[in-house]
Structure formats: C-alpha cells, structure tokens
Write an enzyme that holds these catalytic residues in place. Structure first.
Site, PDB file in Angstrom:
ATOM      1  N   LYS A 164       0.830  -1.210   0.000  1.00 24.27           N
ATOM      2  CA  LYS A 164       0.000   0.000   0.000  1.00 24.27           C
ATOM      3  C   LYS A 164       0.860   1.254   0.000  1.00 24.27           C
ATOM      4  O   LYS A 164       0.640   2.182  -0.771  1.00 24.27           O
ATOM      5  CB  LYS A 164      -0.934  -0.004   1.207  1.00 24.27           C
ATOM      6  CG  LYS A 164      -1.899   1.179   1.233  1.00 24.27           C
ATOM      7  CD  LYS A 164      -2.737   1.199   2.498  1.00 24.27           C
ATOM      8  CE  LYS A 164      -3.709   0.072   2.550  1.00 24.27           C
ATOM      9  NZ  LYS A 164      -4.625   0.168   3.712  1.00 24.27           N
TER      10      LYS A 164
ATOM     11  N   GLU B 157      10.545  -5.559   3.497  1.00 21.39           N
ATOM     12  CA  GLU B 157      10.729  -6.888   2.913  1.00 21.39           C
ATOM     13  C   GLU B 157      10.276  -6.899   1.458  1.00 21.39           C
ATOM     14  O   GLU B 157      10.958  -7.448   0.581  1.00 21.39           O
ATOM     15  CB  GLU B 157       9.929  -7.935   3.706  1.00 21.39           C
ATOM     16  CG  GLU B 157      10.357  -8.099   5.152  1.00 21.39           C
ATOM     17  CD  GLU B 157       9.530  -7.264   6.111  1.00 21.39           C
ATOM     18  OE1 GLU B 157       9.477  -7.631   7.292  1.00 21.39           O
ATOM     19  OE2 GLU B 157       8.937  -6.244   5.674  1.00 21.39           O
TER      20      GLU B 157
ATOM     21  N   GLY C  49      -4.769  -5.267   5.807  1.00 24.94           N
ATOM     22  CA  GLY C  49      -4.024  -6.204   4.969  1.00 24.94           C
ATOM     23  C   GLY C  49      -4.566  -7.614   5.010  1.00 24.94           C
ATOM     24  O   GLY C  49      -4.677  -8.287   3.980  1.00 24.94           O
ATOM     25  N   ARG C  50      -4.909  -8.089   6.199  1.00 25.47           N
ATOM     26  CA  ARG C  50      -5.386  -9.470   6.330  1.00 25.47           C
ATOM     27  C   ARG C  50      -6.824  -9.635   5.852  1.00 25.47           C
ATOM     28  O   ARG C  50      -7.363 -10.736   5.867  1.00 25.47           O
ATOM     29  CB  ARG C  50      -5.230  -9.947   7.768  1.00 25.47           C
ATOM     30  CG  ARG C  50      -5.902  -9.065   8.812  1.00 25.47           C
ATOM     31  CD  ARG C  50      -5.428  -9.446  10.219  1.00 25.47           C
ATOM     32  NE  ARG C  50      -5.955  -8.581  11.264  1.00 25.47           N
ATOM     33  CZ  ARG C  50      -5.450  -7.401  11.608  1.00 25.47           C
ATOM     34  NH1 ARG C  50      -4.392  -6.934  10.950  1.00 25.47           N
ATOM     35  NH2 ARG C  50      -5.969  -6.689  12.590  1.00 25.47           N
TER      36      ARG C  50
ATOM     37  N   GLU D 186      -3.484 -12.082  14.441  1.00 29.44           N
ATOM     38  CA  GLU D 186      -3.117 -10.684  14.323  1.00 29.44           C
ATOM     39  C   GLU D 186      -4.291  -9.783  14.702  1.00 29.44           C
ATOM     40  O   GLU D 186      -4.093  -8.655  15.170  1.00 29.44           O
ATOM     41  CB  GLU D 186      -2.647 -10.365  12.897  1.00 29.44           C
ATOM     42  CG  GLU D 186      -1.973  -9.010  12.760  1.00 29.44           C
ATOM     43  CD  GLU D 186      -1.265  -8.825  11.435  1.00 29.44           C
ATOM     44  OE1 GLU D 186      -0.044  -9.057  11.369  1.00 29.44           O
ATOM     45  OE2 GLU D 186      -1.943  -8.470  10.449  1.00 29.44           O
TER      46      GLU D 186
ATOM     47  N   HIS E 227      -1.145 -38.522  10.560  1.00 26.28           N
ATOM     48  CA  HIS E 227       0.112 -39.244  10.785  1.00 26.28           C
ATOM     49  C   HIS E 227       1.175 -38.332  11.379  1.00 26.28           C
ATOM     50  O   HIS E 227       2.372 -38.636  11.313  1.00 26.28           O
ATOM     51  CB  HIS E 227       0.591 -39.859   9.467  1.00 26.28           C
ATOM     52  CG  HIS E 227      -0.350 -40.886   8.930  1.00 26.28           C
ATOM     53  ND1 HIS E 227      -0.226 -42.231   9.206  1.00 26.28           N
ATOM     54  CD2 HIS E 227      -1.472 -40.758   8.162  1.00 26.28           C
ATOM     55  CE1 HIS E 227      -1.209 -42.899   8.622  1.00 26.28           C
ATOM     56  NE2 HIS E 227      -1.976 -42.027   7.981  1.00 26.28           N
TER      57      HIS E 227
ATOM     58  N   LYS F 227       9.849  -4.498  14.039  1.00 28.33           N
ATOM     59  CA  LYS F 227      10.261  -3.801  12.820  1.00 28.33           C
ATOM     60  C   LYS F 227      11.215  -2.655  13.140  1.00 28.33           C
ATOM     61  O   LYS F 227      12.241  -2.466  12.469  1.00 28.33           O
ATOM     62  CB  LYS F 227       9.025  -3.225  12.103  1.00 28.33           C
ATOM     63  CG  LYS F 227       8.163  -4.218  11.375  1.00 28.33           C
ATOM     64  CD  LYS F 227       7.047  -3.466  10.667  1.00 28.33           C
ATOM     65  CE  LYS F 227       6.132  -4.377   9.893  1.00 28.33           C
ATOM     66  NZ  LYS F 227       5.048  -3.612   9.224  1.00 28.33           N
TER      67      LYS F 227
END
Length: 513
Positions: free
Chosen positions: A191, A197, A251-252, A337, A368, A479
């Site tokens: 955005k 990153e 964002g999520r 979050e 398993h 951050k």
C-alpha cells in the site's frame, strides 16, 4: 469490568458427548446451521441448549449486533487508528450503497475491479506472459497465495503464479531461478510502497529483469498494488498500471481487493466475481440473521466457550482438501493478528484470554503427525473439519477414502472408545469438541464464503472480548529494532543500544558475515 471467563462461570458444564447424543436423538439436526453452500454441524461441540442460550445472551450483552451494524455503516470502529473497517464493501454489488465519511465507496470499488478486469484480460490474452510473480508480505501474500492454491481447478492453463514474501533471499532466488524474464510479470503489492521486505524483494527482481532486458522493460513487466504513486513511478512502474485500495481495508482482509490481482489473472475476472459474490452472501447472512441463527455468531461463541469457558488455548483447522493446504496459515494471521490483544478498546487490561493459537494441516497428512495428541493428549484442542462432496480430480476412490477419514476422525474425537481390559494405552476418552463444515465443491464462491465466515467469527469474538480486531501494533516494535540493527551488521555497532545478549548476537554475526 467482568471478564468473559467470569461471565461464563454460571453456565453448566454439559455431560460427555456420548450422553448428550443418547439423551437427545435430534441433536445432530438441531445443532446445524447453513449459510450459502456451507453446512455447519456443531453438534459435537460440548454444549447443550442451556449453554447455547447463555452464549447467545453473552453475544447480545457484549454488543455484537450494534458493533456489526456500526461496521457496515462505515463508522470508525478501528479506534486506535481512527478508521472505518469496510472490507465488506470490497464485495458489495455494483447496485449497493456503502458510505464512508459521507462518500459512497461502492463506485470506487467497482472502478478498481473494472481496471483489474481489463488488465487481467490483457495478460490472459498475451501469449508472451506465462508466469506471474506476486511480491508482498502478510496479507499481501497469504491471501492470494492461499486462494491461488485453493482454486487450482480454475486456473488458466498457460499462466502459473508464484508468491514471494520472505526477505530471506532463498525465497526470491527459488522463484527467479529458471524463470524467463521475457515471459514474467511482477506484481508488487504494498500500500505504501515502503514495506522493507517487499521493496527488498522487488528491487532484486527489478535488477534481475534489467540485467536481462534493460531498463525499459521495467514498465512493461512490473505493476503495483499501491496508493503511493510517486514511489511507484520512481521505481519505474507506469502509474496507469497501479491498482489502489483504501485505508479502510486491513491487509489481512484484502484478498478480495486489488491485492487479489494475481488471483484474478489466474482464474479470470468472471470467476473472481463469483469469489466476491461468495463473500457477499455470507456478509448479508451475518448482517441480517438473528444472533441465534447466525452462523458466524454461533461459531464465534462456540470458540469463546472453548477458550474462556473450557480452557482450550488453541484451535486446529483441518481441511480435508489438499487445495486448502494454506488455509490454516491464512487463518493464523486473520485470527491471531486481529485478536491477539491484551488491552481492551477502553485501554484497560482484558482480564482473561483472547484469541486462540490457530494451527492445522490438511487431512490425512495431519493424522500421521499430530492427531495422536488430539485423541489422547492432556490438552484439549477444539477442531474445525472442512470437507467437500465432489473433488476437482477424477480419482473418486481417493476422495471416498479422504472423506471417510474426515468423518471417522470427527466421530473418534467426540465419542472415543473404552480400552480393552489390561490395555489402558488404548483408551480414548473422547469428548473432544469439533465442528464439521461441508460444501458440495470448493468453488470460487464457496472459498469466498469460507473466508467471510471466519472474518466475521473474528469480528464477533473481538467484540465480546472488547478488543480492537483491526489494528496490529504488536508487529511494530520488532520492525523498529530490525531497522536499527540492520546497519549495525555492516557498519559500526551503536554502543549501549541493546542488551548484552543482543550485542553478543550481533558481534557473532559480524565476525562471520
């Protein structure tokens, strides 16, 4: 202020699920709710009518309906950032009206969708492009990556998508290695166009492309999902290929925004709109249905009962569909979050537990790996099973076996089995709560329905716990410290800037770098 756990103390702790089913022959049909194409069977939860009545009463007293209505009305319910929360507008039909600060945002949403549609159609028709690389992180990666995997049966036959998120160079190296610059399109999803990153990975991709095709290729092979036009232009991207979204989209909660551009390219604009229609269907159910017949409310309150009433710290999401292999990871961010908070909206401590630890793997792989703990461990882990009647592949025998395992695991967790004499290690206590969510097939609409269901579950739980589900201040401190430490790894350390342990770690790395 009374904690949620305290408000649940007076509710009865029901008998073992074996006894509940024996006493109530209609339980398997009464404790079922349907929304859209989803059939949600919660009869194997540790509840009875009294508990459910108490949970719905708690939802009413907790203000679930007013806060839901405030969200749909565009009020600034994200109080710490003074923003509306309007991801529901992203999937509103063109004829709808949804107001944010006096402006109907639906025309803006559909303008971006139309821009995305035109671009996606061009890419899908361009025989030169066969590889789309989405560069983002968090919601700008988890959503489209999960949905791309989930909708494998609907992908374009020529175009494959890759997703780069980790700043670890191994991530982008694995994608670029063996790729052809001339046939690769990059989507940079940020955005602010400043996420460290994402920008680090984008610059690496840019250098790789320029080395092969020259500087002029950037405008042709890069597009941006961003609102920072100056930064996008400085990077070399044509701002006519910049797709925006809004501060009222977290964002999520953004996979159904322009963040889903890679998904639209993969499945096509028509299927993407089916995806959005699935979201909207559940939105309308959540908005209009009474709390006691409202699927997200029921599932949210069951989660609160398991967490605050019965003391379960985690929740497993177990899709019996390989295509949903990334769905538990997607829900980890959505839930943890959002509701991993210890301070209420009014600034006071929550006084109890909030968001569960969400985890899971697709069946039957998980059987398993960790199901031993689910069945016989000392910790009770409530589970959501997800399955489908019809697969997208042709191997019906495989699918019958898969679904038999889903039903068997749900039954075994709920009812257990007594041990043979002298073999206590073969005792299964049962009484392990689980919900089974079924649909005919994993279509774009059904995927949208599933995502919206869990989005609204998170909203309801955050409301009852009294936390802000729409900020994420907990990611900030790490951050900030990383930005401080990064230059110290290559330059001079800052005396007294860190604790002794961190200083030693930096020194160890510098000596070996």
């Amino acid at each position: 202020m009374e904690s949620v756990a305290s408000s649940l103390e007076d509710l009865p702790r029901p008998a073992h699920l074996r006894e509940l089913f024996t006493a109530d022959p209609d339980r398997a049909t009464r404790f079922v709710v349907e929304v859209g194409g989803l059939r949600i069977d919660y009869s194997k939860q540790r509840i009875d009518d009294d508990v459910m009545a108490g949970l719905i009463d708690l939802a009413e007293r907790g203000g679930v309906a007013p806060r839901r209505d405030a969200m749909f009305a565009g009020e600034h319910i994200n109080v710490t950032e003074d923003r509306p929360v309007m991801h529901v507008a992203l999937r509103a039909p063109r004829s709808a009206t949804m107001m944010v600060d006096g402006v109907d945002v639906v025309p803006e949403v559909h303008a971006v969708l139309d821009q995305m549609t035109a671009f996606a159609d061009r890419v899908r028709a361009d025989e030169r492009i066969n590889h789309v690389v989405n560069i983002g992180i968090g919601g700008s990666d988890l959503g489209p990556a999960m949905a791309y995997r989930a909708l494998d049966g609907y992908r374009h036959e020529r175009i494959r998508c890759s997703f780069v998120s980790n700043v670890d160079g191994a991530d982008i190296d694995a994608v670029l290695r063996g790729s052809d610059p001339g046939s690769t399109l990059f989507i940079v999803a940020s955005k602010t166009f400043g996420t460290i990153e994402t920008l680090t990975n984008a610059r690496t991709a840019r250098a790789w492309l320029v080395d092969a095709l020259g500087e002029s290729a950037v405008a042709e092979h890069f597009v941006a999902v961003s609102t920072a036009a100056e930064r996008v232009e400085a990077f070399g991207i044509d701002t006519s290929n910049m797709f925006g979204f809004w501060d009222w989209v977290g964002g999520r909660y953004s996979v159904d925004s322009a963040i889903g551009l890679s998904l639209m390219i993969a499945i096509g604009p028509d299927r993407f709109r089916e995806f959005l229609q699935g979201f909207h269907l559940v939105d309308e159910h959540f908005r209009t249905q009474p709390l006691g017949r409202n699927a997200p409310v029921i599932m949210a309150m069951l989660g609160i009962w398991n967490s605050d009433g019965l003391g379960s710290a985690t929740k497993a999401v177990l899709p019996y569909a390989e295509e949903l292999s990334r769905f538990p990871a997607y829900l980890q961010q959505l839930d943890m979050e959002s509701n991993g908070k210890s301070v209420r909206l009014d600034g006071t401590p929550v006084g109890g537990d909030t968001g569960p630890i969400v985890w899971g793997e697709p069946g039957t792989n998980g059987q398993h790996a960790f199901y031993q703990l689910l069945h016989q461990g000392t910790r009770i882990v409530p589970a959501d099973f997800i399955g489908f009647a019809t697969p997208h592949h042709r191997y019906r025998e495989h699918h019958d076996l898969l679904m038999a395992n889903l039903f068997a695991q749900s039954e075994a967790l709920a009812f257990g089995r007594d041990a043979p004499p002298g073999e206590p290690y073969r005792h299964f206590e049962g009484n392990r709560p689980n919900t089974v969510i079924l649909a005919d097939q994993l279509t774009p609409s059904v995927l949208g329905q599933l995502i919206a269901l869990y989005e609204h579950i998170v909203h309801v739980q955050g409301t009852v716990w009294g936390v802000n589900s729409y900020d994420q201040w907990g990611v900030e401190l790490g951050k900030e410290l990383a930005n401080q430490i990064t230059p110290e790894l290559t330059g001079e350390p800052t005396p007294g800037a860190h604790d002794a342990s961190t200083n030693a770690l930096i020194a160890w790395y510098r000596a070996r770098r």
